[in-house]
Design a protein around this motif. Structure first.
Motif, PDB file in Angstrom:
ATOM      1  N   VAL A  31       0.789  -0.987   0.049  1.00 24.79           N
ATOM      2  CA  VAL A  31       0.100  -0.009  -0.052  1.00 24.79           C
ATOM      3  C   VAL A  31       0.916   1.187  -0.170  1.00 24.79           C
ATOM      4  CG1 VAL A  31      -1.991   1.394   1.273  1.00 24.79           C
ATOM      5  CG2 VAL A  31      -1.750  -1.193   1.619  1.00 24.79           C
ATOM      6  N   ARG A  32       0.732   2.122  -0.905  1.00 25.94           N
ATOM      7  CA  ARG A  32       1.552   3.346  -1.082  1.00 25.94           C
ATOM      8  C   ARG A  32       0.554   4.619  -1.400  1.00 25.94           C
ATOM      9  NH1 ARG A  32       4.922   2.839  -6.531  1.00 25.94           N
ATOM     10  NH2 ARG A  32       3.309   3.162  -8.141  1.00 25.94           N
ATOM     11  N   ASP A  33       1.174   5.792  -1.152  1.00 25.41           N
ATOM     12  CA  ASP A  33       0.460   7.155  -1.451  1.00 25.41           C
ATOM     13  C   ASP A  33       0.960   7.416  -2.929  1.00 25.41           C
ATOM     14  OD1 ASP A  33       0.070   9.870  -1.958  1.00 25.41           O
ATOM     15  OD2 ASP A  33       1.047  10.726  -0.053  1.00 25.41           O
ATOM     16  N   SER A  34      -0.191   7.201  -3.682  1.00 29.32           N
ATOM     17  CA  SER A  34       0.119   7.397  -5.197  1.00 29.32           C
ATOM     18  C   SER A  34       0.641   8.710  -5.405  1.00 29.32           C
ATOM     19  CB  SER A  34      -1.147   7.301  -5.773  1.00 29.32           C
ATOM     20  OG  SER A  34      -1.985   8.215  -5.577  1.00 29.32           O
ATOM     21  N   LYS A  35       0.618   9.988  -4.458  1.00 26.36           N
ATOM     22  CA  LYS A  35       1.174  11.063  -4.922  1.00 26.36           C
ATOM     23  C   LYS A  35       2.563  11.283  -4.700  1.00 26.36           C
ATOM     24  CE  LYS A  35      -3.044  13.622  -3.915  1.00 26.36           C
ATOM     25  NZ  LYS A  35      -3.538  14.773  -2.772  1.00 26.36           N
ATOM     26  N   ASN A  36       3.189  10.422  -3.723  1.00 26.32           N
ATOM     27  CA  ASN A  36       4.539  10.201  -3.361  1.00 26.32           C
ATOM     28  C   ASN A  36       5.092   8.652  -3.362  1.00 26.32           C
ATOM     29  OD1 ASN A  36       4.924  12.931  -2.453  1.00 26.32           O
ATOM     30  ND2 ASN A  36       3.269  12.326  -1.183  1.00 26.32           N
ATOM     31  N   PRO A  37       4.860   8.165  -4.606  1.00 28.16           N
ATOM     32  CA  PRO A  37       5.396   6.588  -4.577  1.00 28.16           C
ATOM     33  C   PRO A  37       6.945   6.380  -4.259  1.00 28.16           C
ATOM     34  CG  PRO A  37       4.928   7.610  -6.717  1.00 28.16           C
ATOM     35  CD  PRO A  37       4.626   8.487  -5.593  1.00 28.16           C
ATOM     36  N   GLY A  38       7.704   7.578  -4.570  1.00 25.36           N
ATOM     37  CA  GLY A  38       9.000   7.252  -4.181  1.00 25.36           C
ATOM     38  C   GLY A  38       9.348   6.956  -2.736  1.00 25.36           C
ATOM     39  N   LEU A  39       8.363   7.370  -1.905  1.00 24.62           N
ATOM     40  CA  LEU A  39       8.565   7.355  -0.422  1.00 24.62           C
ATOM     41  C   LEU A  39       8.523   5.652   0.159  1.00 24.62           C
ATOM     42  CD1 LEU A  39       6.634  10.516   0.963  1.00 24.62           C
ATOM     43  CD2 LEU A  39       9.168  10.246   0.473  1.00 24.62           C
ATOM     44  N   GLY A  40       8.223   5.055  -0.700  1.00 25.49           N
ATOM     45  CA  GLY A  40       8.158   3.432  -0.516  1.00 25.49           C
ATOM     46  C   GLY A  40       6.862   3.118  -0.226  1.00 25.49           C
ATOM     47  N   HIS A  41       6.353   1.839   0.444  1.00 25.45           N
ATOM     48  CA  HIS A  41       5.437   1.342   0.647  1.00 25.45           C
ATOM     49  C   HIS A  41       5.060   0.664   1.775  1.00 25.45           C
ATOM     50  CE1 HIS A  41       7.320  -1.956  -1.282  1.00 25.45           C
ATOM     51  NE2 HIS A  41       6.538  -2.795  -0.615  1.00 25.45           N
ATOM     52  N   LEU A  42       3.876   0.498   2.451  1.00 21.12           N
ATOM     53  CA  LEU A  42       3.744  -0.408   3.751  1.00 21.12           C
ATOM     54  C   LEU A  42       3.342  -1.974   3.152  1.00 21.12           C
ATOM     55  CD1 LEU A  42       2.788  -0.712   6.813  1.00 21.12           C
ATOM     56  CD2 LEU A  42       0.554  -0.053   5.912  1.00 21.12           C
ATOM     57  N   ALA A  43       4.137  -2.851   3.711  1.00 20.94           N
ATOM     58  CA  ALA A  43       4.020  -4.096   3.254  1.00 20.94           C
ATOM     59  C   ALA A  43       3.135  -4.937   4.380  1.00 20.94           C
ATOM     60  CB  ALA A  43       5.131  -4.834   3.168  1.00 20.94           C
ATOM     61  N   LEU A  44       2.142  -5.319   3.865  1.00 21.75           N
ATOM     62  CA  LEU A  44       1.160  -6.114   4.617  1.00 21.75           C
ATOM     63  C   LEU A  44       0.908  -7.527   4.258  1.00 21.75           C
ATOM     64  CD1 LEU A  44      -1.915  -3.409   4.599  1.00 21.75           C
ATOM     65  CD2 LEU A  44      -0.224  -3.859   6.506  1.00 21.75           C
ATOM     66  N   THR A  45       0.686  -8.376   5.223  1.00 20.56           N
ATOM     67  CA  THR A  45       0.133  -9.745   4.750  1.00 20.56           C
ATOM     68  C   THR A  45      -1.273  -9.671   3.986  1.00 20.56           C
ATOM     69  OG1 THR A  45      -0.825 -10.548   6.914  1.00 20.56           O
ATOM     70  CG2 THR A  45       1.631 -10.785   6.691  1.00 20.56           C
ATOM     71  N   ARG A  46      -1.630 -10.839   3.497  1.00 21.54           N
ATOM     72  CA  ARG A  46      -2.923 -10.837   3.045  1.00 21.54           C
ATOM     73  C   ARG A  46      -3.899 -10.599   4.079  1.00 21.54           C
ATOM     74  NH1 ARG A  46      -2.416 -11.133  -2.111  1.00 21.54           N
ATOM     75  NH2 ARG A  46      -0.485 -12.486  -3.156  1.00 21.54           N
ATOM     76  N   GLY A  47      -3.841 -11.283   5.244  1.00 23.51           N
ATOM     77  CA  GLY A  47      -4.645 -11.269   6.434  1.00 23.51           C
ATOM     78  C   GLY A  47      -4.756  -9.888   7.150  1.00 23.51           C
ATOM     79  N   GLN A  48      -3.618  -9.242   7.100  1.00 26.09           N
ATOM     80  CA  GLN A  48      -3.455  -7.976   7.515  1.00 26.09           C
ATOM     81  C   GLN A  48      -4.407  -6.679   6.479  1.00 26.09           C
ATOM     82  OE1 GLN A  48       0.649  -7.591   7.737  1.00 26.09           O
ATOM     83  NE2 GLN A  48       0.761  -7.722  10.042  1.00 26.09           N
ATOM     84  N   PHE A  49      -3.988  -6.992   5.203  1.00 29.48           N
ATOM     85  CA  PHE A  49      -4.789  -6.218   4.461  1.00 29.48           C
ATOM     86  C   PHE A  49      -6.382  -6.476   4.518  1.00 29.48           C
ATOM     87  CE2 PHE A  49      -6.474  -5.340  -0.061  1.00 29.48           C
ATOM     88  CZ  PHE A  49      -6.191  -3.810   0.149  1.00 29.48           C
ATOM     89  N   GLY A  50      -6.613  -7.755   4.481  1.00 24.48           N
ATOM     90  CA  GLY A  50      -8.095  -7.728   4.702  1.00 24.48           C
ATOM     91  C   GLY A  50      -8.585  -7.117   5.834  1.00 24.48           C
ATOM     92  N   ARG A  51      -8.172  -7.439   6.886  1.00 24.52           N
ATOM     93  CA  ARG A  51      -8.653  -6.672   8.108  1.00 24.52           C
ATOM     94  C   ARG A  51      -8.548  -5.153   8.115  1.00 24.52           C
ATOM     95  NH1 ARG A  51      -5.571 -11.041  10.214  1.00 24.52           N
ATOM     96  NH2 ARG A  51      -3.883  -9.790  10.642  1.00 24.52           N
ATOM     97  N   LEU A  52      -7.550  -4.491   7.394  1.00 25.16           N
ATOM     98  CA  LEU A  52      -7.602  -3.095   7.133  1.00 25.16           C
ATOM     99  C   LEU A  52      -8.548  -2.851   6.051  1.00 25.16           C
ATOM    100  CD1 LEU A  52      -6.361  -0.284   7.186  1.00 25.16           C
ATOM    101  CD2 LEU A  52      -4.793  -0.981   5.094  1.00 25.16           C
ATOM    102  N   ALA A  53      -8.850  -3.511   5.300  1.00 24.60           N
ATOM    103  CA  ALA A  53     -10.080  -3.213   4.163  1.00 24.60           C
ATOM    104  C   ALA A  53     -11.330  -3.380   4.998  1.00 24.60           C
ATOM    105  CB  ALA A  53      -9.874  -3.930   3.020  1.00 24.60           C
ATOM    106  N   SER A  54     -11.471  -4.440   5.938  1.00 28.05           N
ATOM    107  CA  SER A  54     -12.755  -4.514   6.343  1.00 28.05           C
ATOM    108  C   SER A  54     -13.052  -3.437   7.516  1.00 28.05           C
ATOM    109  CB  SER A  54     -12.718  -5.952   7.297  1.00 28.05           C
ATOM    110  OG  SER A  54     -13.775  -5.998   7.959  1.00 28.05           O
TER     111      SER A  54
END
Length: 60
Positions: A31-54
């Motif tokens: 997951v990253r900020d599309s306005k600042n993609p060069g700042l990197g991204h947050l790496a999540l497991t699929r389970g973590q992403f599912g809980r975030l989205a929920s």
């Protein structure tokens, strides 16, 4: 294989809006900020992403 980032359909169109992109990785989801993609991204497991989205859907 190149990583394909997808912008959220909920991201706004003005400079003041929050813009989020996600990408699938073998180990999970990025997951990253599309306005600042060069700042990197947050790496999540699929389970973590599912809980975030929920949790975000509950806020909507």
């Amino acid at each position: 294989m190149a990583v394909q980032w997808r912008k959220s359909s909920y991201s706004g169109t003005t400079n003041d809006d929050i813009c989020v992109e996600v990408a699938c990785f073998p180990s999970g989801v990025g997951v990253r900020d599309s306005k600042n993609p060069g700042l990197g991204h947050l790496a999540l497991t699929r389970g973590q992403f599912g809980r975030l989205a929920s949790g975000l859907k509950k806020q909507d």
